[in-house]
Structure formats: structure tokens, C-alpha cells
Design a protein around this motif. Structure first.
Motif, mmCIF file in Angstrom:
data_model
loop_
_atom_site.group_PDB
_atom_site.id
_atom_site.type_symbol
_atom_site.label_atom_id
_atom_site.label_comp_id
_atom_site.label_asym_id
_atom_site.label_seq_id
_atom_site.Cartn_x
_atom_site.Cartn_y
_atom_site.Cartn_z
ATOM 1 N N TRP B 34 0.748 -1.275 -0.047
ATOM 2 C CA TRP B 34 0.178 0.114 -0.147
ATOM 3 C C TRP B 34 0.927 1.290 0.055
ATOM 4 C CZ3 TRP B 34 -5.117 0.228 -1.054
ATOM 5 C CH2 TRP B 34 -5.871 -0.759 -0.821
ATOM 6 N N ARG B 36 0.474 5.869 -0.529
ATOM 7 C CA ARG B 36 -0.569 6.959 -0.536
ATOM 8 C C ARG B 36 0.188 7.999 -1.141
ATOM 9 N NH1 ARG B 36 -1.140 9.507 5.675
ATOM 10 N NH2 ARG B 36 0.985 10.940 5.253
ATOM 11 N N ASP B 86 -5.508 11.994 6.792
ATOM 12 C CA ASP B 86 -5.417 10.500 6.128
ATOM 13 C C ASP B 86 -6.113 11.047 4.642
ATOM 14 O OD1 ASP B 86 -6.446 9.000 8.982
ATOM 15 O OD2 ASP B 86 -4.475 9.316 8.244
ATOM 16 N N ALA B 88 -6.185 11.248 0.860
ATOM 17 C CA ALA B 88 -4.921 11.157 0.047
ATOM 18 C C ALA B 88 -5.791 10.075 -1.082
ATOM 19 C CB ALA B 88 -3.972 10.494 0.783
ATOM 20 N N TYR B 90 -5.040 6.540 -2.262
ATOM 21 C CA TYR B 90 -4.281 5.261 -1.697
ATOM 22 C C TYR B 90 -4.028 4.403 -2.802
ATOM 23 C CZ TYR B 90 -4.666 6.946 3.006
ATOM 24 O OH TYR B 90 -4.634 7.875 4.131
ATOM 25 N N GLY B 108 -6.286 3.101 -7.813
ATOM 26 C CA GLY B 108 -6.226 3.989 -6.353
ATOM 27 C C GLY B 108 -7.769 4.116 -6.046
ATOM 28 N N ARG B 110 -9.648 7.331 -3.787
ATOM 29 C CA ARG B 110 -9.418 8.497 -3.318
ATOM 30 C C ARG B 110 -10.212 8.762 -2.023
ATOM 31 N NH1 ARG B 110 -7.183 12.801 -4.393
ATOM 32 N NH2 ARG B 110 -6.727 12.364 -6.545
#
Lengths: 109, 114
Positions: B34, B36, B86, B88, B90, B108, B110
Motif C-alpha cells: 500500500w 498513498r 488521512d 489522500a 491510496y 487507486g 481517493r
């Protein structure tokens, strides 16, 4: 810690060649990757160097000098769709990639 | 061509709520990651996962984060109590038999924390 530097922006003309430089200072080195990222999308893999020298892959070439902590990505015969961000990433150990901030390349007609 | 998939594409949540981000890595890949990317910033590593355990994690990956491979195909990232910071994109990624192959990134999720 790690420090991976690349220029913020570059502009080039369609059909031209552009060279994106990346310098790195990392605690370990286990390969250098170049990724392309269009705005709002995922990074896509372009090239990988672990030994010194030039790797050629169609319109992309990537060069590595481990002793200098330096790499470049060469984009040849630029097309408009090459406008994107180009990310230099170093694998310091077995797993994680540490990314530079990216170079935004704008291709003009 | 096989690809990494992620759901949802966009998640909006209230501060303090738990979220679970889902990923389906490429089927023969064994290493999962993972990352970000906060808007306008660089891609940052969060965690790597191999053989049903965390192999490496960054300082960002604190006790609020956890990962799981609940079955043979899904790989999840849970944030227990979301904070504003948080918010972002990912990205999930996977790589093949060894960690020395390139990592393939999903599209991703969002995450927006209000």
C-alpha cells in the motif's frame, strides 16, 4: 533516510527528445525504477535499472550510474500523450519503493 | 492483461470513522503493498505484505492502520479512526514471485475525510 531529487517541470516539443535526471542519496540501493503517472491515475512502470549502464525499451531509455547516485530517463520521439509526471523511485531494500516528487513533462505541438 | 483492481474508487467519510479500502492484486503475485499520495505530493510507502505477514512498514503506518488478506484474492487496508490528514489517494500494488520485480499499481482509492 533518503533523498531523491528530480526537476519539477520540463517542457518539450512534439517529436523531440527529453532527458529527465534523477539523483539519489539512500541508505541502501537495490534498483531504480521509472514510472509514468497521468494526473489522477496510478503510476505505470516504464523501466528498471539495477546495474550501471543504459537500458533501452522502444521510445524510453534509462541510464544508471550507481557510483554517482544518478539516473536519467530519455523520452524519444515525444508524442502529445507523453505529457505526464515521471517518477524516479529507488528500492532501498527488499520491498519498499521510495519515490521522488516527480517531473511534470509538458509536450507542446 | 492482468491488472490490480481497487474498490471503491472514491470514499468519503467523517473524521473518526473506520474505513476499509479493498484491493485485488494480480493473481500470481505474492508481494503486496500500500502506498498513498496526498494531493500534489509524492507517492509514499505505507506497508508491504508477504506470506500473510507485514514485511516492512513506514513511520506513517501507525496503530491506526492495519492490513489483511482475508481470502485468497483480496488485500485490505483498514484505517481505524480517520483523521483529516488521512485524505489522500491510496494505491495498492503487487509484484511477482520475488520482490525484485516491478510493482504494478492499481487505479487507486481517493479517500476524503471531512
Amino acid at each position: 533516510g533518503q533523498n531523491i531529487d528530480q526537476p519539477t517541470e520540463m517542457t518539450a516539443t512534439e517529436g523531440a527528445i527529453v532527458q529527465i535526471n534523477c539523483t539519489y542519496q539512500t541508505s541502501g540501493f537495490n534498483g531504480l525504477f521509472w514510472y509514468q503517472q497521468h494526473a489522477g491515475e496510478a503510476p505505470t512502470f516504464l523501466s528498471y535499472n539495477v546495474l550501471d549502464g543504459l537500458e533501452e525499451k522502444g521510445r524510453f531509455s534509462s541510464f544508471l550510474s550507481r557510483s554517482k547516485g544518478y539516473s536519467y530517463l530519455l523520452l524519444k520521439e515525444l508524442q502529445m500523450k507523453a505529457s505526464a509526471s515521471y517518477l524516479c523511485a529507488v528500492r532501498e531494500d527488499d520491498y519498499k519503493l521510495s519515490f521522488g516528487a516527480g517531473t511534470t513533462v509538458t509536450v507542446r505541438a | 492483461e492482468p491488472e490490480v483492481t481497487q474498490t471503491p474508487s472514491h470514499q468519503v467519510t467523517q473524521m473518526g470513522q473506520e474505513v476499509i479500502l479493498r484491493c485485488v492484486p494480480i493473481s500470481n503475485h505474492l508481494y503486496f503493498y500500500w502506498y498513498r499520495q496526498i494531493l500534489g505530493q509524492k507517492v509514499e510507502f505505507l506497508v508491504s505484505f508477504y506470506n500473510n505477514e507485514i514485511s516492512e512498514k513506514s513511520e506513517i503506518f501507525d496503530d491506526q492502520f492495519s492490513v489483511e488478506r482475508p481470502d485468497g484474492s483480496n488485500f485490505t487496508l483498514k484505517i481505524r479512526s480517520t483523521k483529516l490528514e488521512d485524505s489522500a489517494m491510496y494505491f495498492c500494488a503487487s509484484s511477482e514471485r520475488t520482490s525484485y520485480n516491478e510493482q504494478f499499481f492499481g487505479p487507486g482509492t481517493r479517500l476524503t475525510v471531512l
